[in-house]
Design an enzyme around this catalytic site. Structure first.
Site, PDB file in Angstrom:
ATOM      1  N   GLY A 185      27.247  18.761  -4.232  1.00  0.00           N
ATOM      2  CA  GLY A 185      27.485  19.900  -3.060  1.00  0.00           C
ATOM      3  C   GLY A 185      28.197  19.162  -1.838  1.00  0.00           C
ATOM      4  N   ASP A 186      28.184  19.515  -0.730  1.00  0.00           N
ATOM      5  CA  ASP A 186      28.997  19.076   0.437  1.00  0.00           C
ATOM      6  C   ASP A 186      28.599  17.528   0.798  1.00  0.00           C
ATOM      7  OD1 ASP A 186      26.802  20.590   1.219  1.00  0.00           O
ATOM      8  OD2 ASP A 186      27.606  20.578   3.179  1.00  0.00           O
ATOM      9  N   THR A 189      24.639  21.443   6.889  1.00  0.00           N
ATOM     10  CA  THR A 189      23.627  21.869   5.887  1.00  0.00           C
ATOM     11  C   THR A 189      23.937  23.317   5.592  1.00  0.00           C
ATOM     12  OG1 THR A 189      21.524  22.457   5.385  1.00  0.00           O
ATOM     13  CG2 THR A 189      22.053  22.216   7.610  1.00  0.00           C
ATOM     14  N   THR A 245      17.874  20.152   3.466  1.00  0.00           N
ATOM     15  CA  THR A 245      18.732  18.877   3.617  1.00  0.00           C
ATOM     16  C   THR A 245      18.438  18.295   4.959  1.00  0.00           C
ATOM     17  OG1 THR A 245      20.382  19.858   2.012  1.00  0.00           O
ATOM     18  CG2 THR A 245      21.178  18.407   3.769  1.00  0.00           C
TER      19      THR A 245
HETATM   20  N1  ASP Z   1      24.378  21.537   1.477  1.00  0.00           N
HETATM   21  C1  ASP Z   1      23.556  21.190   0.421  1.00  0.00           C
HETATM   22  C2  ASP Z   1      24.072  21.360  -0.881  1.00  0.00           C
HETATM   23  O1  ASP Z   1      24.870  22.290  -1.025  1.00  0.00           O
HETATM   24  C3  ASP Z   1      22.310  21.972   0.561  1.00  0.00           C
HETATM   25  C4  ASP Z   1      21.665  22.290   1.859  1.00  0.00           C
HETATM   26  O2  ASP Z   1      22.235  21.943   2.797  1.00  0.00           O
HETATM   27  O3  ASP Z   1      20.614  23.090   1.988  1.00  0.00           O
HETATM   28  O4  ASP Z   1      23.928  20.604  -1.768  1.00  0.00           O
END
Ligand code: ASP
Length: 343
Positions: A238-239, A259, A208
């Site tokens: 996701g977040d 992330t 990300t």
């Molecule tokens: N936070 C991201 C999600 O959960 C993934 C990541 O940051 O690697 O979609």
């Protein structure tokens, strides 16, 4: 008496006008700064070739220089964040734009969000399949719609109506992510314990991208862009596109991009919690980030990291994972690029 006083006053004026302007010290100019991440996770030296490591370091440096140069020339933090993220969205190295991870149905679903710390305006998109630069779609939602978040087909349509670049879904696919999906599916078919499966899934994620910036007017901005998690199902979100979880900016405190394992970052409202600790408890950005990542997220079992910058240019790059691709440039243009936690 009068003419004499006038004479003194006149010569003072003349002197002031003729003396050279005092040299502008760097410390006197308002601070600027920019911090980026390219994902956090089980990033280990032993799993990395020197070529791959160099490619990541070069791309991080290339991306952050774009934003820094804009800031140095007086551009807004919003523009710096958007253009910096474009470089990482265009690179197949990161899980954002080209190179994004695949869903269980072998499709791409991209999420992104942006927040302006001066106005507290925000925009986000989730599950888009055709927008080359999802971060720009998030910014357009903020600027040109009455909403904060759009999703799916509607978000793709909105981005296209806004004149953003639209690409065929095949543009985003890379061999590396096709292979990752295969491996995750194979692991799923084997009768792994749920702890093993979750460890495996955890290691399949990361890449990300995010950027936070402080411009010369004192305005903060934050943006995050991702493909989410490999093998995601049911239009999982996701977040990254959730304001307060993956992204937050407030001129009174800081700008944060996160992330990590999104579900835990949503539950911990990570980005806003860091800002709240600064606002209500008067903590520094480093202390607030340390508490949220190492105490709060970790206590729930989540992992990941954040990059942040406050309204004076102090920064945080905090993670509870073995690594996080990250870089920083300060007012003087000093560049720091790091990958492993112990660097
Ligand atoms: N936070 C991201 C999600 O959960 C993934 C990541 O940051 O690697 O979609």
């Amino acid at each position: 008496m009068r003419p004499r006083i006038f004479g003194i006053f006149a010569s003072f004026l003349l002197l002031t006008a003729c003396s050279p302007a005092p040299e502008q010290k760097n410390s006197a100019s308002p601070p600027i700064g920019i911090v980026i991440h390219g994902g956090a996770g089980t990033i280990l030296r032993e799993n990395m070739t020197p070529e791959i490591e160099a490619a990541y370091r070069e791309t991080l440096a290339e991306a952050i220089r774009v934003g820094y140069t804009l800031l140095k020339n007086g551009a807004s933090s919003q523009e710096a964040v958007e253009k910096t993220i474009h470089v990482m969205e265009d690179s197949p190295l990161f899980n954002a734009g080209k190179g994004a991870v695949l869903t269980a149905d072998e499709t791409i679903e991209l999420d992104a969000s942006f927040m302006n710390g001066a106005t507290l305006d925000a925009g986000a998109i989730s599950g888009v399949k055709k927008v080359k630069h999802p971060i720009s779609a998030a910014i357009k939602v903020m600027e040109n719609s009455p909403h904060v978040m759009l999703s799916g087909q509607g978000a793709d349509q909105f981005a296209s109506e806004q004149g953003l670049e639209i690409v065929e879904p095949s543009y985003f696919f890379t061999e590396r992510r096709i292979n990752s999906l295969k491996r995750v599916k194979e692991a799923e078919e084997q009768t792994l314990s749920s702890a093993q499966t979750s460890l495996y899934l955890r290691n399949q994620r990361y890449g990300t991208v995010g950027c936070v910036a402080l411009d010369a007017k004192g305005n903060l901005a934050a943006g995050t862009s991702t493909g989410g998690m490999t093998n995601k199902k049911w239009n999982r979100i996701g977040d990254a596109p959730i304001i307060g979880a993956g992204t937050y900016a407030n001129n009174a405190t800081c700008a944060i991009s996160a992330t990590g394992w999104g579900e835990y970052f949503i539950r911990s409202v990570v980005a806003h919690d860091i800002s709240a600790l600064m606002e209500y408890k008067g903590l520094s950005i480093q202390e607030a980030s340390r508490i949220v990542i190492h105490e709060k997220v970790a206590a729930l079992g989540g992992d990941g990291g954040i990059v942040g910058i406050d309204n004076r240019g102090n920064i945080a790059m905090e993670m509870n994972t073995p690594g996080m691709y990250r870089a920083h440039m300060d007012s003087e243009g000093t560049l720091t690029v790091k990958i492993f936690q112990d660097e």
